[in-house]
Design a protein around this motif. Structure first.
Motif, PDB file in Angstrom:
ATOM      1  N   GLN A  66      15.509  63.438  13.270  1.00 55.46           N
ATOM      2  CA  GLN A  66      16.428  64.066  14.215  1.00 55.46           C
ATOM      3  C   GLN A  66      17.482  63.051  14.660  1.00 55.46           C
ATOM      4  OE1 GLN A  66      14.617  65.827  17.653  1.00 55.46           O
ATOM      5  NE2 GLN A  66      16.461  66.936  18.228  1.00 55.46           N
ATOM      6  N   ALA A  67      18.704  63.364  14.425  1.00 56.39           N
ATOM      7  CA  ALA A  67      19.805  62.483  14.821  1.00 56.39           C
ATOM      8  C   ALA A  67      21.088  63.282  14.851  1.00 56.39           C
ATOM      9  CB  ALA A  67      19.921  61.314  13.845  1.00 56.39           C
ATOM     10  N   TRP A  68      22.022  62.811  15.662  1.00 55.62           N
ATOM     11  CA  TRP A  68      23.328  63.464  15.758  1.00 55.62           C
ATOM     12  C   TRP A  68      24.399  62.493  15.276  1.00 55.62           C
ATOM     13  CZ3 TRP A  68      19.459  63.897  19.300  1.00 55.62           C
ATOM     14  CH2 TRP A  68      19.011  65.193  19.577  1.00 55.62           C
ATOM     15  N   LYS A  69      25.328  62.987  14.498  1.00 56.99           N
ATOM     16  CA  LYS A  69      26.417  62.148  14.014  1.00 56.99           C
ATOM     17  C   LYS A  69      27.657  62.997  13.755  1.00 56.99           C
ATOM     18  CE  LYS A  69      25.828  62.361   8.997  1.00 56.99           C
ATOM     19  NZ  LYS A  69      25.738  61.556   7.751  1.00 56.99           N
ATOM     20  N   TYR A  70      28.783  62.295  13.649  1.00 56.95           N
ATOM     21  CA  TYR A  70      30.030  62.976  13.314  1.00 56.95           C
ATOM     22  C   TYR A  70      30.238  62.958  11.806  1.00 56.95           C
ATOM     23  CZ  TYR A  70      32.003  63.794  17.942  1.00 56.95           C
ATOM     24  OH  TYR A  70      32.250  64.284  19.206  1.00 56.95           O
ATOM     25  N   GLY A  71      30.700  64.064  11.294  1.00 59.76           N
ATOM     26  CA  GLY A  71      30.942  64.161   9.859  1.00 59.76           C
ATOM     27  C   GLY A  71      31.403  65.551   9.479  1.00 59.76           C
ATOM     28  N   TYR A  72      31.203  65.873   8.212  1.00 55.52           N
ATOM     29  CA  TYR A  72      31.597  67.187   7.674  1.00 55.52           C
ATOM     30  C   TYR A  72      30.326  67.925   7.235  1.00 55.52           C
ATOM     31  CZ  TYR A  72      36.269  65.134   7.543  1.00 55.52           C
ATOM     32  OH  TYR A  72      37.450  64.533   7.880  1.00 55.52           O
ATOM     33  N   PRO A  73      29.667  68.598   8.169  1.00 54.37           N
ATOM     34  CA  PRO A  73      28.378  69.232   7.845  1.00 54.37           C
ATOM     35  C   PRO A  73      28.453  70.343   6.807  1.00 54.37           C
ATOM     36  CG  PRO A  73      29.184  69.979   9.983  1.00 54.37           C
ATOM     37  CD  PRO A  73      30.076  68.858   9.557  1.00 54.37           C
ATOM     38  N   PHE A  74      29.598  71.012   6.714  1.00 55.51           N
ATOM     39  CA  PHE A  74      29.700  72.161   5.812  1.00 55.51           C
ATOM     40  C   PHE A  74      29.920  71.759   4.352  1.00 55.51           C
ATOM     41  CE2 PHE A  74      31.070  73.758  10.003  1.00 55.51           C
ATOM     42  CZ  PHE A  74      30.075  74.700  10.200  1.00 55.51           C
ATOM     43  N   LYS A  75      30.219  70.483   4.107  1.00 62.71           N
ATOM     44  CA  LYS A  75      30.378  70.022   2.736  1.00 62.71           C
ATOM     45  C   LYS A  75      29.040  69.990   1.997  1.00 62.71           C
ATOM     46  CE  LYS A  75      33.260  66.731   1.668  1.00 62.71           C
ATOM     47  NZ  LYS A  75      33.968  65.432   1.613  1.00 62.71           N
ATOM     48  N   ASP A  76      27.936  69.879   2.751  1.00 60.61           N
ATOM     49  CA  ASP A  76      26.600  69.809   2.148  1.00 60.61           C
ATOM     50  C   ASP A  76      25.924  71.171   2.021  1.00 60.61           C
ATOM     51  OD1 ASP A  76      26.722  66.990   1.953  1.00 60.61           O
ATOM     52  OD2 ASP A  76      26.190  66.814   4.070  1.00 60.61           O
ATOM     53  N   LEU A  77      26.581  72.211   2.544  1.00 64.11           N
ATOM     54  CA  LEU A  77      26.011  73.564   2.453  1.00 64.11           C
ATOM     55  C   LEU A  77      26.510  74.231   1.173  1.00 64.11           C
ATOM     56  CD1 LEU A  77      26.401  74.755   6.157  1.00 64.11           C
ATOM     57  CD2 LEU A  77      24.340  73.896   5.054  1.00 64.11           C
ATOM     58  N   HIS A  78      25.952  73.832   0.062  1.00 66.96           N
ATOM     59  CA  HIS A  78      26.443  74.316  -1.234  1.00 66.96           C
ATOM     60  C   HIS A  78      26.118  75.791  -1.485  1.00 66.96           C
ATOM     61  CE1 HIS A  78      27.474  70.217  -2.170  1.00 66.96           C
ATOM     62  NE2 HIS A  78      26.219  69.815  -1.974  1.00 66.96           N
ATOM     63  N   ASN A  79      25.042  76.277  -0.867  1.00 69.70           N
ATOM     64  CA  ASN A  79      24.623  77.657  -1.130  1.00 69.70           C
ATOM     65  C   ASN A  79      25.203  78.659  -0.127  1.00 69.70           C
ATOM     66  OD1 ASN A  79      23.097  76.456   0.866  1.00 69.70           O
ATOM     67  ND2 ASN A  79      21.308  77.749   0.511  1.00 69.70           N
ATOM     68  N   ARG A  80      25.947  78.153   0.868  1.00 63.49           N
ATOM     69  CA  ARG A  80      26.531  79.047   1.877  1.00 63.49           C
ATOM     70  C   ARG A  80      27.972  78.626   2.155  1.00 63.49           C
ATOM     71  NH1 ARG A  80      22.304  79.057   6.816  1.00 63.49           N
ATOM     72  NH2 ARG A  80      23.578  80.824   7.521  1.00 63.49           N
ATOM     73  N   ASN A  81      28.830  79.607   2.302  1.00 60.58           N
ATOM     74  CA  ASN A  81      30.235  79.346   2.610  1.00 60.58           C
ATOM     75  C   ASN A  81      30.473  79.638   4.084  1.00 60.58           C
ATOM     76  OD1 ASN A  81      33.066  79.334   2.876  1.00 60.58           O
ATOM     77  ND2 ASN A  81      33.334  79.965   0.747  1.00 60.58           N
ATOM     78  N   TYR A  82      30.774  78.604   4.849  1.00 66.43           N
ATOM     79  CA  TYR A  82      30.917  78.767   6.301  1.00 66.43           C
ATOM     80  C   TYR A  82      32.081  79.680   6.671  1.00 66.43           C
ATOM     81  CZ  TYR A  82      35.104  75.877   6.899  1.00 66.43           C
ATOM     82  OH  TYR A  82      36.392  75.399   6.873  1.00 66.43           O
ATOM     83  N   LEU A  83      33.075  79.799   5.804  1.00 64.43           N
ATOM     84  CA  LEU A  83      34.227  80.643   6.115  1.00 64.43           C
ATOM     85  C   LEU A  83      33.855  82.116   6.224  1.00 64.43           C
ATOM     86  CD1 LEU A  83      36.927  79.016   3.794  1.00 64.43           C
ATOM     87  CD2 LEU A  83      36.877  78.945   6.293  1.00 64.43           C
TER      88      LEU A  83
END
Length: 203
Positions: free
Chosen positions: A129-146
């Motif tokens: 468990q950790a919080w960080k800044y980044g681009y979380p949606f780049k790793d969601l290959h099976n789901r499109n956040y849009l």
């Protein structure tokens, strides 16, 4: 010729207006939720920091729009310029505006694809468990956040409504740059018409 000049005036004004809107949209992206602290802390995404809406769809298009308007009104050095010089200037302004609009369009498209830069919980991606800044949606290959609105408020923890802010203004930049490209294409054909009319007058 008069019709061509009128078209140049309208196109110049239209391009100038879109350039100001593009610059404004990019400026807003630097201040998520109108909060300057993210910019001061360096917590702004690379796509917004690149500023393609400021110098690409903004400044470059605005310079081209000014040249197009001056040619349309026959102001300054264009008042008594030869047809060849005017047409060359028109083509150069078209290239400048097209380049700026394309840079803005491509950057906005990539930004929408990568998603917003925000703080997220990495425990959804690993066991720690950790919080960080980044681009979380780049790793969601099976789901499109849009298209998956359930991710909009559940993944990004900070800034508040980061996804809505990101999608809204980068979509605006995408549409503005697309409109700019369309206006530049119209200007290009208007220049060809002007060249054709000049050749007909000489003959």
């Amino acid at each position: 010729m008069a019709c061509s000049r009128t078209c140049s005036r309208i196109l110049g004004l239209s391009l100038g207006t879109t350039a100001l809107f593009a610059a404004g949209a990019n400026m807003v992206l630097l201040f998520p939720n109108w909060d300057v602290t993210y910019l001061l802390r360096g917590l702004i995404g690379k796509h917004a920091m690149l500023g393609s809406g400021l110098w690409g769809g903004g400044l470059m298009v605005l310079i081209a729009a000014t040249l197009i308007s001056l040619m349309g009104w026959r102001c300054g050095c264009f008042s008594k310029s030869r047809p060849c010089r005017s047409i060359l200037t028109a083509l150069l302004s078209s290239v400048l505006a097209m380049l700026g609009a394309l840079i803005c369009f491509i950057t906005s498209g990539v930004a929408l694809k990568d998603g917003p830069f925000c703080m997220f919980d990495t425990s959804s991606f690993n066991q720690t468990q950790a919080w960080k800044y980044g681009y979380p949606f780049k790793d969601l290959h099976n789901r499109n956040y849009l298209y998956d609105y359930s991710l909009w408020n559940s993944v990004c923890l900070e800034p508040f409504k980061a996804v809505i802010w990101h999608v809204s203004f980068f979509s605006a930049l995408l549409c503005i740059s697309l409109l700019q490209i369309l206006l530049v294409v119209i200007h290009f054909f208007n220049t060809l018409l002007d060249l054709f009319c000049s050749l007909c007058e000489k003959s």
